[in-house]
Design a protein around this motif. Structure first.
Motif, PDB file in Angstrom:
ATOM      1  N   SER A 178      39.094  46.127  28.984  1.00  0.00           N
ATOM      2  CA  SER A 178      39.105  44.670  28.988  1.00  0.00           C
ATOM      3  C   SER A 178      40.415  44.177  28.397  1.00  0.00           C
ATOM      4  CB  SER A 178      37.924  44.135  28.178  1.00  0.00           C
ATOM      5  OG  SER A 178      38.088  44.549  26.829  1.00  0.00           O
ATOM      6  N   GLY A 179      40.660  42.891  28.562  1.00  0.00           N
ATOM      7  CA  GLY A 179      41.884  42.349  28.000  1.00  0.00           C
ATOM      8  C   GLY A 179      42.052  40.887  28.319  1.00  0.00           C
ATOM      9  N   THR A 180      42.885  40.221  27.553  1.00  0.00           N
ATOM     10  CA  THR A 180      43.213  38.830  27.854  1.00  0.00           C
ATOM     11  C   THR A 180      44.718  38.670  27.831  1.00  0.00           C
ATOM     12  OG1 THR A 180      43.108  38.193  25.525  1.00  0.00           O
ATOM     13  CG2 THR A 180      41.082  37.912  26.817  1.00  0.00           C
ATOM     14  N   VAL A 181      45.202  37.780  28.699  1.00  0.00           N
ATOM     15  CA  VAL A 181      46.615  37.400  28.709  1.00  0.00           C
ATOM     16  C   VAL A 181      46.642  35.885  28.668  1.00  0.00           C
ATOM     17  CG1 VAL A 181      48.767  37.394  30.012  1.00  0.00           C
ATOM     18  CG2 VAL A 181      47.347  39.438  29.998  1.00  0.00           C
ATOM     19  N   ALA A 182      47.351  35.323  27.718  1.00  0.00           N
ATOM     20  CA  ALA A 182      47.444  33.870  27.542  1.00  0.00           C
ATOM     21  C   ALA A 182      46.054  33.236  27.468  1.00  0.00           C
ATOM     22  CB  ALA A 182      48.262  33.245  28.678  1.00  0.00           C
ATOM     23  N   GLY A 183      45.105  33.984  26.942  1.00  0.00           N
ATOM     24  CA  GLY A 183      43.768  33.429  26.749  1.00  0.00           C
ATOM     25  C   GLY A 183      42.833  33.599  27.932  1.00  0.00           C
ATOM     26  N   PHE A 184      43.310  34.249  28.998  1.00  0.00           N
ATOM     27  CA  PHE A 184      42.460  34.429  30.179  1.00  0.00           C
ATOM     28  C   PHE A 184      42.118  35.897  30.373  1.00  0.00           C
ATOM     29  CE2 PHE A 184      45.073  30.659  30.984  1.00  0.00           C
ATOM     30  CZ  PHE A 184      44.066  29.710  31.115  1.00  0.00           C
ATOM     31  N   ASP A 185      40.919  36.105  30.886  1.00  0.00           N
ATOM     32  CA  ASP A 185      40.403  37.457  31.080  1.00  0.00           C
ATOM     33  C   ASP A 185      41.115  38.148  32.251  1.00  0.00           C
ATOM     34  OD1 ASP A 185      38.878  39.691  31.704  1.00  0.00           O
ATOM     35  OD2 ASP A 185      37.052  38.752  30.908  1.00  0.00           O
ATOM     36  N   ILE A 186      41.647  39.328  32.026  1.00  0.00           N
ATOM     37  CA  ILE A 186      42.382  39.984  33.121  1.00  0.00           C
ATOM     38  C   ILE A 186      41.446  40.491  34.218  1.00  0.00           C
ATOM     39  CG2 ILE A 186      44.444  40.674  31.847  1.00  0.00           C
ATOM     40  CD1 ILE A 186      43.320  43.474  31.708  1.00  0.00           C
ATOM     41  N   MET A 187      40.165  40.676  33.902  1.00  0.00           N
ATOM     42  CA  MET A 187      39.249  41.144  34.935  1.00  0.00           C
ATOM     43  C   MET A 187      38.809  39.991  35.837  1.00  0.00           C
ATOM     44  SD  MET A 187      38.982  44.357  34.458  1.00  0.00           S
ATOM     45  CE  MET A 187      37.519  45.314  34.829  1.00  0.00           C
ATOM     46  N   ARG A 188      38.643  38.828  35.265  1.00  0.00           N
ATOM     47  CA  ARG A 188      38.012  37.757  36.049  1.00  0.00           C
ATOM     48  C   ARG A 188      38.932  36.567  36.347  1.00  0.00           C
ATOM     49  NH1 ARG A 188      34.498  35.471  33.130  1.00  0.00           N
ATOM     50  NH2 ARG A 188      34.871  36.634  31.216  1.00  0.00           N
ATOM     51  N   GLN A 189      39.959  36.382  35.528  1.00  0.00           N
ATOM     52  CA  GLN A 189      40.732  35.147  35.677  1.00  0.00           C
ATOM     53  C   GLN A 189      42.182  35.399  36.075  1.00  0.00           C
ATOM     54  OE1 GLN A 189      39.456  33.853  31.701  1.00  0.00           O
ATOM     55  NE2 GLN A 189      38.774  31.952  32.674  1.00  0.00           N
ATOM     56  N   GLY A 190      42.361  36.412  36.920  1.00  0.00           N
ATOM     57  CA  GLY A 190      43.704  36.790  37.330  1.00  0.00           C
ATOM     58  C   GLY A 190      44.541  35.613  37.844  1.00  0.00           C
ATOM     59  N   GLU A 191      43.908  34.751  38.638  1.00  0.00           N
ATOM     60  CA  GLU A 191      44.651  33.637  39.224  1.00  0.00           C
ATOM     61  C   GLU A 191      45.130  32.655  38.152  1.00  0.00           C
ATOM     62  OE1 GLU A 191      45.788  33.470  42.318  1.00  0.00           O
ATOM     63  OE2 GLU A 191      44.875  35.458  42.451  1.00  0.00           O
ATOM     64  N   ARG A 192      44.295  32.452  37.116  1.00  0.00           N
ATOM     65  CA  ARG A 192      44.692  31.537  36.039  1.00  0.00           C
ATOM     66  C   ARG A 192      45.856  32.127  35.263  1.00  0.00           C
ATOM     67  NH1 ARG A 192      39.905  28.670  34.364  1.00  0.00           N
ATOM     68  NH2 ARG A 192      41.203  27.491  32.912  1.00  0.00           N
ATOM     69  N   ILE A 193      45.781  33.437  35.029  1.00  0.00           N
ATOM     70  CA  ILE A 193      46.847  34.109  34.292  1.00  0.00           C
ATOM     71  C   ILE A 193      48.194  33.860  34.962  1.00  0.00           C
ATOM     72  CG2 ILE A 193      47.805  36.366  33.664  1.00  0.00           C
ATOM     73  CD1 ILE A 193      44.990  37.344  33.143  1.00  0.00           C
ATOM     74  N   LYS A 194      48.185  33.974  36.309  1.00  0.00           N
ATOM     75  CA  LYS A 194      49.449  33.866  37.045  1.00  0.00           C
ATOM     76  C   LYS A 194      50.196  32.567  36.766  1.00  0.00           C
ATOM     77  CE  LYS A 194      48.353  36.989  40.827  1.00  0.00           C
ATOM     78  NZ  LYS A 194      48.066  37.093  42.256  1.00  0.00           N
ATOM     79  N   ARG A 195      49.459  31.510  36.455  1.00  0.00           N
ATOM     80  CA  ARG A 195      50.128  30.232  36.176  1.00  0.00           C
ATOM     81  C   ARG A 195      50.851  30.232  34.826  1.00  0.00           C
ATOM     82  NH1 ARG A 195      50.246  26.602  39.555  1.00  0.00           N
ATOM     83  NH2 ARG A 195      48.824  26.709  41.322  1.00  0.00           N
ATOM     84  N   HIS A 196      50.457  31.145  33.959  1.00  0.00           N
ATOM     85  CA  HIS A 196      50.966  31.092  32.592  1.00  0.00           C
ATOM     86  C   HIS A 196      51.953  32.198  32.247  1.00  0.00           C
ATOM     87  CE1 HIS A 196      48.184  27.913  31.275  1.00  0.00           C
ATOM     88  NE2 HIS A 196      47.447  28.380  32.261  1.00  0.00           N
TER      89      HIS A 196
END
Lengths: 246, 364
Positions: A61-79
């Motif tokens: 598991s993991g988070t990048v910029a507060g978003f889950d790398i498993m489920r919120q990949g698209e949100r991560i890309k914005r940040h």
């Protein structure tokens, strides 16, 4: 806003029977320059691709910029921002057109793009080259430009995959000055590199060997831990353990 | 939408900057069309005809006049029976028309059904087979003219393409070939190029949805191909004199469908390779050969062995060319090409489906 921008636990990537990344866990603090080191084939590019949403983790598991790398990949890309090992601007477009393209991709308005273009070029002292085709610029200039374009949308964290490959020490030095400036401005920098002198510039580094993180800490602490005079020596001590060949 | 337009602009700039490629893309159809239309032609032109006519009666002279006036034949003068062989051997004529000695009387007898004697003999230099076969039929119909109807011999008429112009045959073929080559090759190469240089990775890290990247790539190539379509149709109509006999709207609609299919094919190719050179090879070799061999462009599909005929069914160009022939040359209404259109539409949907799926898989 937490102080941790990136955090992974037991992140694993398998390609069939081969485990490229084997249960790695670490945190990166906001504003840090985090060096992600490892010999070729140690798994650092695979790990980085997972963090950027280019590749899906097998487990962990993991988070990048507060978003889950498993489920919120698209949100991560914005940040996040990303600069690849291979050159990431278009040679057949001008400096201005490249900037405009990336600005457009990240949804900046025309006016915002125009403003940041001027700002960016001033920072590089580059204004006269605005309508030059990127292909005709020297490599060092291109890389600096690529870095600033990767941070054009003010990402919280920028991933640099071996950004200084193939340029002379002086240009590398200038490139690192840009990295320092960005970090001072609050952007976290996550960088992979081959050059051990660059490792010394990082706030903290991790060293991967055979898919696992073998060492993690500030360069000074690591040198103490391994009783080595330089990061180069630390790296060589660890790399010797590697069983994998490329 | 803004990001999509940024991409379209970027792709357009790529094409505009690469002026040499653009020139090739725009000129290739023109050159091919003119080459096939004029230089490489299977039609019969300037067939030199010598005539043997023991009695130059009024009807014989009229028949010879008709031959002389015809743009496809040149009248080389009267010769005697003994000169036939020599004339042909020396290459002074390609054909000799021999009228029966009492042509008028025999024609009369024929038309009254009292006799079945031959009234005309055509001798051709068949070292050029095309000229001999096509020319003999045409020459016969010209010489006999109106007589043909009243005679107990088959009244052959070549519909749609009475002069057997090869342009009628080649133009639909070239359209089929050019579009699939340009669209499939250009898109696959341009997608793979981004993979090769690494820019694709940067795009994939960005918040842009991959499908938009792909569609943005297709827009300028689609536009370029539409331009090609226009050039080809104009050239065909006004330079090669190919009739746009049927429904032009249907023809254009069908062509647009075929363009989309070709673009989808390019996208599909780009998902199976990571190298520009491979993409180029695949689209050139894998497309050129089957398209030329199995589309009916050169070899009639009916003449193919069963196995090859079966293969030709999956070559989209085959259906496109068939439909274009019907619409353009035969002037049939759109209803008559519904089957071809349906097949092409199904192929397009299937290709886009598979290609997008493969493209998304690649990201993992």
């Amino acid at each position: 806003m937490s102080d941790t921008i990136l955090s992974v636990r037991d992140l694993t990537k398998k390609f069939g029977a081969f485990t490229a990344v084997d249960r790695i866990s670490f945190d990166v603090a906001r504003g840090e320059i985090f060096g992600f080191l490892g010999a070729n084939g140690a798994g650092k590019t695979t790990a980085m691709r997972m963090l950027c949403g280019l590749s899906y983790p097998t487990s962990g598991s993991g988070t990048v910029a507060g978003f889950d790398i498993m489920r919120q990949g698209e949100r991560i890309k914005r940040h996040i921002g990303y600069m690849s090992q291979r050159f990431s601007l278009y040679d057949d477009l001008t400096v201005r057109e490249n900037i405009r393209l990336y600005g457009g991709i990240y949804g900046l308005t025309r006016r915002e793009i125009a403003r940041r273009t001027v700002e960016l070029l001033d920072r590089l002292d580059f204004r006269s080259e605005i309508d030059t085709l990127v292909g005709s610029l020297p490599l060092g200039w291109k890389q600096k430009l690529a870095f600033l374009v990767a941070t054009l949308h003010r990402p919280e964290i920028v991933f640099l995959d071996e950004p200084t490959g193939g340029v002379d020490p002086l240009t590398r030095r200038q490139f690192w000055e840009l990295i320092y400036e960005s970090a001072a401005g609050g952007t976290t920098v996550f960088v992979t590199t081959h050059y051990m002198d660059e490792a010394e510039y990082c706030s903290r580094v991790s060293i991967m060997v055979d898919g696992r993180i073998r060492a993690l800490g500030a360069p000074a602490d690591l040198k103490k831990e391994f009783a080595a005079a330089s990061m180069d020596e630390v790296f060589r001590l660890l790399a010797r353990e590697a069983k994998r060949t490329e | 939408m803004g990001e999509f337009l940024s991409f379209v602009r970027k792709e357009t700039l790529h094409i505009l900057r690469d002026s040499r490629t653009m020139l090739v893309v725009l000129l290739a159809p023109v050159i091919q069309l003119l080459l096939f239309g004029f230089a490489i032609s299977t039609e019969v032109n300037n067939v030199r005809v010598a005539v043997v006519a023991p009695h130059r009666s009024e009807s014989v002279r009229q028949a010879v006049e008709r031959v002389a006036a015809n743009p496809y034949f040149t009248f080389e003068g009267y010769i005697s029976q003994q000169e036939i062989d020599r004339t042909l051997r020396a290459g002074r004529a390609d054909a000799v028309a021999v009228f029966a000695a009492d042509f008028d009387r025999k024609v009369d007898a024929l038309s009254r059904g009292e006799s079945s004697e031959a009234i005309l003999q055509l001798i051709f230099d068949a070292s050029n087979t095309t000229l001999a076969t096509a020319g003999s039929t045409y020459l016969q119909s010209i010489i006999l003219g109106d007589l043909q109807g009243s005679m107990p011999m088959p009244d052959t008429r070549l519909l749609y393409n009475p002069q057997m112009k090869s342009a009628y045959n080649f133009v639909p073929g070239i359209m089929g070939l050019i579009f699939i080559l340009i669209c499939a090759m250009m898109t696959s190469v341009s997608i793979v190029r981004e993979k090769e240089t690494g820019t694709m990775e940067v795009l994939l890290v960005s918040p842009v949805r991959p499908i938009r990247i792909i569609f943005a790539k297709m827009v300028p190539y689609f536009t370029l191909s539409c331009l090609n379509l226009l050039t080809i149709l104009l050239l065909a109509r006004y330079v090669l004199d190919v009739p746009l006999a049927g429904n032009v709207v249907a023809l254009v609609a069908l062509s647009l469908l075929y363009l989309i299919l070709s673009l989808a094919l390019g996208l599909f190719f780009s998902t199976i390779t990571n190298k520009q050179s491979t993409a180029l090879l695949i689209s050139a070799m894998l497309l050129m050969m089957p398209v030329i061999m199995f589309s009916g462009m050169i070899f009639p599909i009916e003449n193919l062995p069963v196995v090859l005929r079966a293969i030709s069914c999956v070559v989209p160009t085959r259906w496109y060319i068939e439909a274009v022939r019907k619409l353009m040359i035969e002037g049939l209404p759109f209803v008559s090409v519904i089957r071809e259109t349906a097949i092409l539409a199904a192929m397009t949907v299937a290709l886009i489906g598979v290609a997008l799926r493969k493209f998304n898989d690649k990201l993992e």
